[in-house]
Motif scaffolding. Structure first.
Motif, mmCIF file in Angstrom:
data_model
loop_
_atom_site.group_PDB
_atom_site.id
_atom_site.type_symbol
_atom_site.label_atom_id
_atom_site.label_comp_id
_atom_site.label_asym_id
_atom_site.label_seq_id
_atom_site.Cartn_x
_atom_site.Cartn_y
_atom_site.Cartn_z
ATOM 1 N N ARG A 171 40.688 38.542 53.478
ATOM 2 C CA ARG A 171 42.039 37.995 53.459
ATOM 3 C C ARG A 171 42.323 37.372 52.097
ATOM 4 N N PRO A 172 43.483 37.652 51.521
ATOM 5 C CA PRO A 172 43.763 37.166 50.162
ATOM 6 C C PRO A 172 43.832 35.642 50.105
ATOM 7 N N GLY A 173 43.263 35.091 49.041
ATOM 8 C CA GLY A 173 43.366 33.668 48.780
ATOM 9 C C GLY A 173 44.268 33.440 47.584
ATOM 10 N N ALA A 174 44.208 32.246 47.026
ATOM 11 C CA ALA A 174 45.019 31.955 45.841
ATOM 12 C C ALA A 174 44.528 32.799 44.673
ATOM 13 N N PRO A 175 45.431 33.373 43.885
ATOM 14 C CA PRO A 175 45.002 34.166 42.726
ATOM 15 C C PRO A 175 44.213 33.309 41.742
ATOM 16 N N LEU A 176 43.285 33.941 41.049
ATOM 17 C CA LEU A 176 42.530 33.250 40.020
ATOM 18 C C LEU A 176 43.441 32.871 38.863
ATOM 19 N N GLN A 177 43.025 31.855 38.133
ATOM 20 C CA GLN A 177 43.777 31.404 36.959
ATOM 21 C C GLN A 177 43.043 31.742 35.671
ATOM 22 N N ILE A 178 42.112 32.671 35.740
ATOM 23 C CA ILE A 178 41.318 33.071 34.578
ATOM 24 C C ILE A 178 41.488 34.572 34.346
ATOM 25 N N PRO A 179 41.235 35.054 33.131
ATOM 26 C CA PRO A 179 41.321 36.490 32.869
ATOM 27 C C PRO A 179 40.301 37.270 33.694
ATOM 28 N N VAL A 180 40.681 38.473 34.074
ATOM 29 C CA VAL A 180 39.794 39.382 34.797
ATOM 30 C C VAL A 180 39.676 40.675 34.000
ATOM 31 N N GLN A 181 38.437 41.025 33.654
ATOM 32 C CA GLN A 181 38.137 42.285 32.966
ATOM 33 C C GLN A 181 37.411 43.198 33.948
ATOM 34 N N VAL A 182 37.906 44.420 34.083
ATOM 35 C CA VAL A 182 37.311 45.386 35.000
ATOM 36 C C VAL A 182 36.773 46.575 34.207
ATOM 37 N N PHE A 183 35.553 46.985 34.527
ATOM 38 C CA PHE A 183 34.962 48.213 33.993
ATOM 39 C C PHE A 183 34.734 49.162 35.168
ATOM 40 N N ALA A 184 34.979 50.453 34.948
ATOM 41 C CA ALA A 184 34.859 51.416 36.042
ATOM 42 C C ALA A 184 34.435 52.779 35.517
ATOM 43 N N GLY A 185 33.785 53.569 36.398
ATOM 44 C CA GLY A 185 33.360 54.914 36.049
ATOM 45 C C GLY A 185 34.351 55.950 36.558
ATOM 46 N N ARG A 186 34.683 56.896 35.715
ATOM 47 C CA ARG A 186 35.683 57.908 36.088
ATOM 48 C C ARG A 186 35.224 58.772 37.260
ATOM 49 N N ASP A 187 33.919 58.957 37.393
ATOM 50 C CA ASP A 187 33.396 59.822 38.453
ATOM 51 C C ASP A 187 32.877 59.046 39.652
ATOM 52 N N ASP A 188 33.130 57.762 39.703
ATOM 53 C CA ASP A 188 32.719 56.958 40.849
ATOM 54 C C ASP A 188 33.548 57.378 42.061
ATOM 55 N N ALA A 189 32.979 57.188 43.245
ATOM 56 C CA ALA A 189 33.687 57.549 44.473
ATOM 57 C C ALA A 189 34.766 56.529 44.842
ATOM 58 N N ILE A 190 34.800 55.399 44.172
ATOM 59 C CA ILE A 190 35.806 54.374 44.461
ATOM 60 C C ILE A 190 37.180 54.876 44.015
ATOM 61 N N ALA A 191 38.158 54.752 44.886
ATOM 62 C CA ALA A 191 39.513 55.208 44.566
ATOM 63 C C ALA A 191 40.062 54.410 43.389
ATOM 64 N N PRO A 192 40.666 55.076 42.400
ATOM 65 C CA PRO A 192 41.216 54.347 41.246
ATOM 66 C C PRO A 192 42.185 53.240 41.644
ATOM 67 N N ALA A 193 42.990 53.467 42.678
ATOM 68 C CA ALA A 193 43.946 52.439 43.096
ATOM 69 C C ALA A 193 43.235 51.183 43.578
ATOM 70 N N ALA A 194 42.060 51.354 44.209
ATOM 71 C CA ALA A 194 41.302 50.191 44.688
ATOM 72 C C ALA A 194 40.704 49.418 43.525
ATOM 73 N N VAL A 195 40.380 50.106 42.435
ATOM 74 C CA VAL A 195 39.888 49.445 41.227
ATOM 75 C C VAL A 195 41.033 48.709 40.531
ATOM 76 N N GLU A 196 42.149 49.381 40.398
ATOM 77 C CA GLU A 196 43.302 48.782 39.721
ATOM 78 C C GLU A 196 43.852 47.577 40.486
ATOM 79 N N ALA A 197 43.544 47.497 41.781
ATOM 80 C CA ALA A 197 44.042 46.390 42.604
ATOM 81 C C ALA A 197 43.444 45.049 42.211
ATOM 82 N N TRP A 198 42.405 45.041 41.364
ATOM 83 C CA TRP A 198 41.911 43.761 40.852
ATOM 84 C C TRP A 198 43.020 42.998 40.127
ATOM 85 N N ARG A 199 44.023 43.720 39.678
ATOM 86 C CA ARG A 199 45.162 43.076 39.002
ATOM 87 C C ARG A 199 45.803 42.019 39.900
ATOM 88 N N GLU A 200 45.728 42.233 41.209
ATOM 89 C CA GLU A 200 46.355 41.306 42.159
ATOM 90 C C GLU A 200 45.576 40.000 42.294
#
Length: 249
Positions: A171-200
């Motif tokens: 369940r979502p909590g309060a958004p962080l107040q610090i920068p978030v850097q995400v690294f991801a692999g193009r061939d990973d099985a994780i859906a790109p949209a689920a990775v990009e959702a770290w923006r939230e």
């Protein structure tokens, strides 16, 4: 950078089934101003004799205590896969407690907490399924599969870690107040949209960088990853220095 003390402590959390020793080689490859501090989890590595902690909140609380025992100065936190979720949990807990939080959250090979696939984790009592999952992810040395003792230890650790992941309240909590850097692999099985959702998960700066490779691109593209990590941390330190500098009259 001053040579008296590292400019930044970088706490590092491992992926499921692994030890934090996976980060020891980074100490030789990153510059001295970044102090790499692997955070070992109970039940493995130097903490092999301790019982596993299989509850997400309890493990995050334990990690927060350990970080403060080390009395870091300026610090950031990095986690790969399960370690990314734990690193997020640490940052979120410290923010709720209004304690000194990391200056940046860096996550790798993980969907955002609220966008995880509920079918991702195999039955932790099904050893064949766990072994198949290890082979599919591709990060386990072949020697582990050839050694009954090593395989037993790895499966026990993996099962405990998957129970940690399953106990995470998404369940979502309060958004962080610090920068978030995400690294991801193009061939990973994780859906790109689920990775990009770290923006939230943050109201501060968000950045995402893709690398060639699968779930363990951090090994396949280690040199490129560490270059990107160093650049991002160098920019963070310089930005903080600039903000802390006195304003001239």
């Amino acid at each position: 950078m001053s040579s008296a003390r590292p400019a930044l402590d970088l706490f590092c959390l491992p992926c499921a089934g692994a030890s934090a020793t996976m980060y020891l080689r980074w100490r030789r490859q990153l510059p001295a101003w970044i102090r790499v501090l692997p955070l070992e989890l109970p039940g493995r590595g130097s903490r092999l004799g301790e019982p596993f902690v299989e509850d997400f909140r309890a493990l995050v609380s334990l990690l927060c205590e350990e970080i403060y025992l080390r009395a870091p100065g300026r610090w950031a936190i990095f986690g790969h896969s399960m370690g990314a979720l734990l690193a997020f949990g640490v940052a979120a807990r410290l923010q709720r407690l209004r304690a000194t939080a990391p200056e940046m959250l860096i996550v790798s090979a993980s969907p955002a907490p609220a966008h995880r696939d509920p079918q991702r984790y195999p039955d932790t009592l099904d050893e064949a399924a766990l072994i198949a999952d290890l082979r599919r992810q591709g990060g386990t040395p072949p020697a582990v599969f050839d050694s009954p003792e090593l395989l037993r230890m790895t499966l026990d650790t993996l099962a405990a870690d998957y129970r940690v992941c399953e106990s995470l309240d998404s369940r979502p909590g309060a958004p962080l107040q610090i920068p978030v850097q995400v690294f991801a692999g193009r061939d990973d099985a994780i859906a790109p949209a689920a990775v990009e959702a770290w923006r939230e998960e943050t109201e501060s700066e968000f950045s995402l960088q893709w690398f060639d490779g699968g779930h363990f691109f951090i090994r396949q593209q280690e040199a490129q990853l560490l270059q990107a990590l160093e650049r991002r941390l160098r920019r963070l330190v310089r930005e903080e220095d600039r903000l802390a500098a006195p304003v001239s009259a």
